[in-house]
Design an enzyme around this catalytic site. Structure first.
Site, short mmCIF file in Angstrom:
data_model
loop_
_atom_site.label_atom_id
_atom_site.label_comp_id
_atom_site.label_asym_id
_atom_site.label_seq_id
_atom_site.Cartn_x
_atom_site.Cartn_y
_atom_site.Cartn_z
N GLU A 20 40.02 101.76 -29.37
CA GLU A 20 41.26 101.21 -29.12
C GLU A 20 41.59 100.76 -27.66
OE1 GLU A 20 44.63 104.21 -30.64
OE2 GLU A 20 42.62 105.26 -30.81
N SER A 70 43.36 115.65 -28.95
CA SER A 70 44.78 115.44 -28.67
C SER A 70 44.98 116.77 -27.92
CB SER A 70 45.68 115.32 -29.95
OG SER A 70 46.85 115.76 -29.62
N LYS A 93 43.02 116.73 -34.09
CA LYS A 93 42.83 115.28 -34.00
C LYS A 93 41.31 114.81 -33.30
CE LYS A 93 45.38 112.31 -34.43
NZ LYS A 93 46.42 111.77 -33.71
N HIS A 107 43.00 89.56 -46.76
CA HIS A 107 44.72 90.27 -46.59
C HIS A 107 44.46 91.58 -46.53
CE1 HIS A 107 45.80 85.99 -47.70
NE2 HIS A 107 44.79 86.18 -48.68
#
Ligand code: ARG
Length: 459
Positions: A290, A277, A283, A156
């Site tokens: 992804e 970024s 970043k 979980h």
């Protein structure tokens, strides 16, 4: 433009139909398999006496020359040709004349395209299996270095019990090995030649189907001519197996995204495998993971497209089936394209052992071990579970953790607790104690890795 099949037509096809019907824009990718299949067919035609040996030799030489010219770029695909099969045959006849017109004896584009796609998938799935094995090898090497790197295991997404990073990687090794096997099963089932099925009802020529299969390195021939031309199970099966590969890579990607976040901080991606970024200078983003996660959707889409194209088709061939190719190509291209940077990303990952250990030490991941300790002292498990739960509640209120409780505090939850409790609930013991086959104990994971290395060596 004249068509190979226009004998019975009095009118030209509308230009819009030509464009709509044409598949050469994508099925040109089958040219190697198409030539291979035609060469095997024509050799067999000569062998069984359907074609004079001289014609067969001229056809084979012509096909090999076309193949070489397509490979080198000396010959360009004619976008006006209906499909790759028509293109190669027309080019052959243009080059060698009358003999070229004999190539298609005893064959239909229906069995021809079914063969081409099987041959293409056999080649490509073999390549993907090699890529999967390479990824497994990378993971096994990493796991070897992290047999003792304790991290929290989750259920979980809540910290559950301590495991090791090697054990976590071992889960992906197991998944990828199943994928490797599934693609192998898929290859074993598609490894048949449909040639001789003709358009749908076989052919009157005394073809030697088995000889063609053997020449092409296929294990045998399809069992029914209707099925031979209308079966696309092998394409669906490949897309399904590739979809499962993508499920695994996507789940792994999600973990990389989590682990590389500031919240977890378990790993750091190499600069070569992350991106910045355009606005936020600080970043460092896990784009490879992804995008891999996102690409899963494409491959599932390819599978659903194939299933949907096939589900309502009467036997045997229907033109709908021309739609199979782009889905198959896309699924294969996508998985291949994901596996390369994905493997590099993992191989170059920096593992933050201390952060993993700290996370495992928090969150009461040893609460089960405390209960198991009490069971060892004679308490029934259900009562031990309750005592350990109460100890956790106490620690939460006091802002402490189980291993920091005094012996007196421990004894308020059970008089059975002795000074050996500290050793029993230490992280190292929690991991080492789970030494069954398949468990996280370093020896158990090492045994799994040994077996994986033997598997890799035997491929
Ligand atoms: N381009 C066609 C396909 O991909 C080849 C088979 C055509 N057969 C036919 N009967 N029109 O399915």
């Amino acid at each position: 433009m004249a068509k190979m099949w226009d004998g019975r037509f009095v009118k030209e096809t509308d230009a819009s139909v030509d464009g709509f019907n044409s598949s050469i824009g994508f099925d040109r990718r089958l040219f190697r398999q198409d030539v291979r299949g035609s060469v095997a067919h024509v050799r067999m035609l000569a062998k069984v006496g359907v074609l004079p040996a001289a014609d067969a030799a001229a056809i084979e030489a012509g096909l090999q020359a076309i193949l070489a010219d397509l490979e080198s770029g000396a010959l360009a695909f004619d976008p006006g040709a209906e499909d790759v099969h028509m293109f190669v045959e027309a080019e052959l006849t243009r080059r060698i004349g009358e003999a070229g017109k004999r190539l298609h004896t005893g064959r239909s584009r229906n069995d021809q395209v079914a063969l081409d796609l099987r041959l293409w998938l056999k080649d490509e799935l073999g390549g993907i299996r090699a890529q999967l094995a390479e990824l497994v090898a990378v993971l096994a090497r990493m796991a070897r270095e992290h047999l003792d790197t304790v991290m929290p295991g989750y259920t979980h997404l809540q910290r559950a019990q301590p495991i090791t990073f090697a054990h976590h990687l071992g889960a992906y090794i197991a998944m990828l090995r199943r994928d490797h096997g599934r693609l192998g099963d898929c290859i074993a089932r598609l490894d048949l030649s449909p040639l001789g099925s003709g358009a749908l009802a076989g052919t009157v020529y005394p073809l030697d189907r088995a000889a063609v299969a053997q020449d092409l390195g296929l294990a045998g021939v399809t069992a029914n001519s209707l099925d031979g031309v209308s079966d696309r199970d092998f394409a669906i099966e490949a897309a399904a197996a590739l979809s499962i590969v993508m499920v695994h890579l996507s789940r792994f990607s999600e973990e990389i995204v989590l682990w590389s976040s500031q919240v977890f901080g378990f790993v750091e991606l190499d600069d070569a495998y992350s991106t910045g970024s355009s606005i936020m200078p600080q970043k460092k983003n896990p784009d490879v993971a992804e995008l891999a996660r996102g690409k899963a959707g494409r491959v599932f889409g390819d599978l659903v497209a194939l299933l949907t194209v096939m589900k309502g088709l009467p036997l045997a061939y229907n033109k709908d089936m021309q739609e199979d190719k782009e889905a198959v190509f896309d699924a294969v291209d996508t998985v291949k394209a994901v596996l390369v940077p994905f493997t590099g990303m993992l191989a170059s990952l920096t593992v933050k052992r201390e952060a993993m250990r700290r996370a495992a030490a928090g969150g009461f991941t040893n609460a089960t071990d405390f209960a198991d300790y009490l069971v060892g002292k004679g308490l029934p498990f259900r009562s031990a579970h309750e005592a350990s739960g109460k100890a956790v509640k106490y620690c939460l209120a006091a802002g402490t953790s189980l291993e920091d409780l005094s012996l007196d505090e421990f004894r308020t939850f059970s008089p059975l607790v002795g000074p050996d409790v500290y050793e029993a609930i230490s992280l190292a013991r929690c991991v080492d104690g789970r030494s069954l086959p398949g468990g996280p104990a370093p020896a158990a994971v090492a045994a799994m890795l040994d077996e994986t290395e033997r598997w890799l060596a035997a491929l």
